[in-house]
Write a protein that holds these residues in place. Structure first.
Motif, short mmCIF file in Angstrom:
data_model
loop_
_atom_site.label_atom_id
_atom_site.label_comp_id
_atom_site.label_asym_id
_atom_site.label_seq_id
_atom_site.Cartn_x
_atom_site.Cartn_y
_atom_site.Cartn_z
N LEU B 98 0.81 -1.22 0.00
CA LEU B 98 0.00 0.00 0.00
C LEU B 98 0.85 1.27 0.00
O LEU B 98 0.39 2.29 -0.45
CB LEU B 98 -0.91 0.01 1.22
N PHE B 99 2.04 1.21 0.49
CA PHE B 99 2.82 2.43 0.64
C PHE B 99 3.93 2.54 -0.40
O PHE B 99 4.81 3.36 -0.27
CB PHE B 99 3.41 2.48 2.05
N GLU B 100 3.83 1.75 -1.44
CA GLU B 100 4.88 1.73 -2.45
C GLU B 100 4.45 2.47 -3.71
O GLU B 100 3.27 2.79 -3.90
CB GLU B 100 5.22 0.27 -2.80
N THR B 101 5.42 2.74 -4.57
CA THR B 101 5.16 3.44 -5.83
C THR B 101 4.14 2.67 -6.65
O THR B 101 4.22 1.44 -6.78
CB THR B 101 6.45 3.60 -6.63
N GLN B 102 3.19 3.38 -7.22
CA GLN B 102 2.18 2.76 -8.07
C GLN B 102 2.65 2.80 -9.52
O GLN B 102 3.07 3.84 -10.03
CB GLN B 102 0.85 3.52 -7.93
N TYR B 103 2.54 1.67 -10.18
CA TYR B 103 2.90 1.54 -11.59
C TYR B 103 1.62 1.40 -12.39
O TYR B 103 0.79 0.54 -12.10
CB TYR B 103 3.82 0.34 -11.80
N PHE B 104 1.52 2.25 -13.42
CA PHE B 104 0.27 2.35 -14.15
C PHE B 104 0.28 1.51 -15.43
O PHE B 104 1.30 1.36 -16.09
CB PHE B 104 -0.01 3.81 -14.52
N GLY B 105 -0.90 1.02 -15.76
CA GLY B 105 -1.11 0.34 -17.03
C GLY B 105 -1.38 1.34 -18.13
O GLY B 105 -1.48 2.54 -17.88
N PRO B 106 -1.55 0.84 -19.37
CA PRO B 106 -1.76 1.73 -20.53
C PRO B 106 -3.14 2.35 -20.58
O PRO B 106 -3.37 3.30 -21.33
CB PRO B 106 -1.52 0.81 -21.72
N GLY B 107 -4.09 1.80 -19.82
CA GLY B 107 -5.43 2.38 -19.78
C GLY B 107 -6.38 1.75 -20.78
O GLY B 107 -5.98 1.13 -21.77
N THR B 108 -7.67 1.90 -20.49
CA THR B 108 -8.75 1.55 -21.42
C THR B 108 -9.49 2.84 -21.75
O THR B 108 -9.98 3.52 -20.85
CB THR B 108 -9.72 0.54 -20.80
N ARG B 109 -9.52 3.15 -23.06
CA ARG B 109 -10.25 4.33 -23.50
C ARG B 109 -11.70 3.94 -23.77
O ARG B 109 -11.97 3.17 -24.67
CB ARG B 109 -9.59 4.91 -24.75
N LEU B 110 -12.59 4.48 -22.95
CA LEU B 110 -14.01 4.15 -23.07
C LEU B 110 -14.75 5.33 -23.69
O LEU B 110 -14.65 6.46 -23.21
CB LEU B 110 -14.59 3.83 -21.69
N LEU B 111 -15.50 5.04 -24.73
CA LEU B 111 -16.34 6.06 -25.36
C LEU B 111 -17.77 5.56 -25.34
O LEU B 111 -18.06 4.48 -25.88
CB LEU B 111 -15.89 6.33 -26.79
N VAL B 112 -18.64 6.32 -24.71
CA VAL B 112 -20.06 5.97 -24.63
C VAL B 112 -20.83 6.89 -25.58
O VAL B 112 -20.81 8.12 -25.43
CB VAL B 112 -20.60 6.11 -23.20
#
Lengths: 114, 113
Positions: B98-112
């Motif tokens: 919980l207290f460590e660096t967060q590594y991010f994914g590439p994301g999901t682009r959602l269009l509604v």
């Protein structure tokens, strides 16, 4: 409620110049992070600052933290075009044995021109 | 090693449909986070998991949003009855603890639509 403010939000500068991005946060924060985001890409971790007076450097970027002033800075030295990106600071607060997610600033869109 | 992966990378859906977004964290990372990034709201924290449990769901925008994590690994974020204001990039991050660096994914682009 933890709030994070960055300034400037937009910065256009020339190669070779120095500049500083400022990040203020509203309440006590346990950790301060800097991330970089390139257009259409995800977030890349740059620095984690843990304590008052912490300073970290990587290449032309240097980050510092002043917990008493609730201020972190990201200093760019002799900017080069490759540093053009959006830079986010984020603060984390942990309480009650649990954790909140990161609270991000709005980001500083940095353009470095030849 | 492999980073955080997310699928799909892009999703276009019609208003009112349900969508499911998937996140596969870095192996060994016990903490997993969901964020949303939009032009109007910037980066917003939605929910985090420590192991399989999510102690605080108050960051979810509405009761149409739910998330689960099974086996301490893959997580899914489900949006029911999507609305146009749900359009955003949904980012997943993981950290060793919980207290460590967060590594991010590439994301999901959602269009509604």
């Amino acid at each position: 409620e933890l709030k994070v403010e960055q300034n400037p939000l937009f910065l256009s500068m020339q190669e070779g110049k120095n500049y500083t991005i400022y990040c203020n946060y509203s309440t006590t924060s346990d950790r301060l992070y800097w991330y970089r985001q390139d257009p259409g890409k995800s977030l890349e971790s740059l620095f984690v600052l843990l304590s008052n007076g912490a300073v970290k450097q990587e290449g032309r970027l240097m980050a510092s933290l002043d917990t008493k002033a609730r201020l972190s800075t990201l200093h760019i030295t002799a900017a080069v075009h490759d540093l053009s990106a959006t830079y986010f600071c984020a603060a984390a607060r942990y309480s009650g044995g649990g954790a909140d997610g990161l609270t991000f600033g709005k980001g500083t869109h940095l353009i470095i021109q030849p | 090693g492999a980073g955080v992966s997310q699928s799909p990378s892009n999703k276009v859906t019609e208003k009112g449909k349900d969508v499911e977004l998937r996140c596969d964290p870095i192996s060994g990372h016990t903490a997993l986070y969901w964020y949303r990034q939009s032009l109007g709201q910037g980066l917003e924290f939605l929910i985090y998991f420590q192991g399989n449990s999510a102690p605080d769901k108050s960051g979810l925008p509405s009761d149409r949003f739910s998330a689960e994590r099974t086996g301490g690994s893959v997580s899914t974020l489900t949006i029911q009855r999507t609305q146009q204001e749900d359009s955003a990039v949904y980012l997943c991050a993981s950290s060793l603890g919980l207290f460590e660096t967060q590594y991010f994914g590439p994301g999901t682009r959602l269009l509604v639509l």
